[in-house]
Design a protein around this motif. Sequence first.
Motif, PDB file in Angstrom:
ATOM      1  N   TYR A 302       9.324  77.346  46.281  1.00 40.64           N
ATOM      2  CA  TYR A 302      10.509  77.256  47.129  1.00 40.64           C
ATOM      3  C   TYR A 302      10.231  76.397  48.362  1.00 40.64           C
ATOM      4  CZ  TYR A 302       8.087  80.921  49.783  1.00 40.64           C
ATOM      5  OH  TYR A 302       7.157  81.625  50.498  1.00 40.64           O
ATOM      6  N   ILE A 304      11.863  75.918  52.362  1.00 42.20           N
ATOM      7  CA  ILE A 304      12.765  76.416  53.405  1.00 42.20           C
ATOM      8  C   ILE A 304      12.946  75.312  54.439  1.00 42.20           C
ATOM      9  CG2 ILE A 304      13.096  78.139  55.210  1.00 42.20           C
ATOM     10  CD1 ILE A 304      11.349  80.040  53.603  1.00 42.20           C
ATOM     11  N   LEU A 338      10.966  85.986  49.777  1.00 45.85           N
ATOM     12  CA  LEU A 338      11.907  85.507  50.788  1.00 45.85           C
ATOM     13  C   LEU A 338      12.415  86.646  51.659  1.00 45.85           C
ATOM     14  CD1 LEU A 338      13.839  82.881  48.649  1.00 45.85           C
ATOM     15  CD2 LEU A 338      12.228  82.426  50.516  1.00 45.85           C
ATOM     16  N   VAL A 362      17.401  77.461  51.710  1.00 46.58           N
ATOM     17  CA  VAL A 362      16.292  77.488  50.773  1.00 46.58           C
ATOM     18  C   VAL A 362      16.728  76.851  49.449  1.00 46.58           C
ATOM     19  CG1 VAL A 362      16.886  79.778  49.885  1.00 46.58           C
ATOM     20  CG2 VAL A 362      14.519  78.949  49.702  1.00 46.58           C
TER      21      VAL A 362
END
Length: 396
Positions: A302, A304, A338, A362
């Motif tokens: 991921y 951010i 998260l 995200v």
Amino acid sequence: MPANRTLSESLLSKITLARFLELSAKRFQQYVAELEQSQDFIALRPLISIDALPGTRFLDGTGQGRATHLLNLRRDSDQLGFQYQSCYFTRQYALKDGAPAADWPGPVRRLWHKLRLVNTRNLLTHALIQVVVHAQRKYLLSNDIADLVQYTQQAAADDMARLPDTQGIVCEASRISRLACHLCLLTGEGQGIPLARLFVNSRQRNQYLLDSLIKAEALSLFQGYRGKLLTDDDLAVILNNVHQLGISRRSITNARHSLAIPDHRERHKHMPYVAATSGFSRLRPLRLELLDCSIPAKAGVYEIRLRDTEPLKDPLTVLPSHNPILYIGSSLNLKKRLREHLTGNSNNNELYEQLSQGNAEVRFKLYEAPRWIERNLYQTFVETFGASPSCNRISP
């Protein structure tokens, strides 16, 4: 050298000191620790005093581990100080009264010679840090490459020679070069700065500024700018107008070649980080109440970032000052990880502070074995933009 010729004692001492100055911070710390743990040092200890260089400070609890950096820079408003990462970097040994070295056995005399080498290196290092931090104070406070001033090793040697603590010590550019090649400073943000980088001539400064401009252009492209990229003529105009360099287009071209930077046509084709993140999900608001419906409880990588709040601008007019990407990570359970970031349970306070403002997004991609994907993505990011995401404290 002919077999019947030997090195003079003074020349041998210079060679020994030169090699000693080239030790890395980690190796030097290990060397001094081993000296102080030796039987000869234990025998010599009643005859010598151990002090720290005047005005020096070191981090609490240091001296046991292995420091990877020489010192930590400390910022307090517009003030800049530093603390050494180990007490061994501040050591100074001296003979007590009535301790004539001539009466010592050979091994003890050799040990005393090594301790004097430590004295000399620490004196030179501390003097060097004082003059360099003073000369490059603005850059070290701002971390803006434009604030890096021209400062040569010879200029540093001249400044060191004027310090009261270096009287009687030879301060020359060759010694500074050997000291700086393996030492690194650590900023308050955890960024390592090689000491050698703080010495720049006009040509090197031009290259640093050019490289910074190209990285800023890459960020504009990443943020969605689709206008004209910077030609060598454009680069010359910006650098001359903003930094008063007086540099020609031809010099820009030569500097670009030296840095292995493609021309504007090739740069438009190659955007490594954009290619590496192809197939990622669309950007989604990163908020607790939306996790269940927007993030799967599966393994993946991921990214951010802060939400764009300003319209994109022409890089010829205003180049972006920071990268919106805060963090690159991976997890075997994206939803759980998260959630930890959003609730402050991920042991990353800087990221939590950014997320608590409610302005983050995200995107992600599912992978069965995400860890090595994360590592490669992180390295690609650094290669593309020249620095890690602001909230990635360590390399994956």
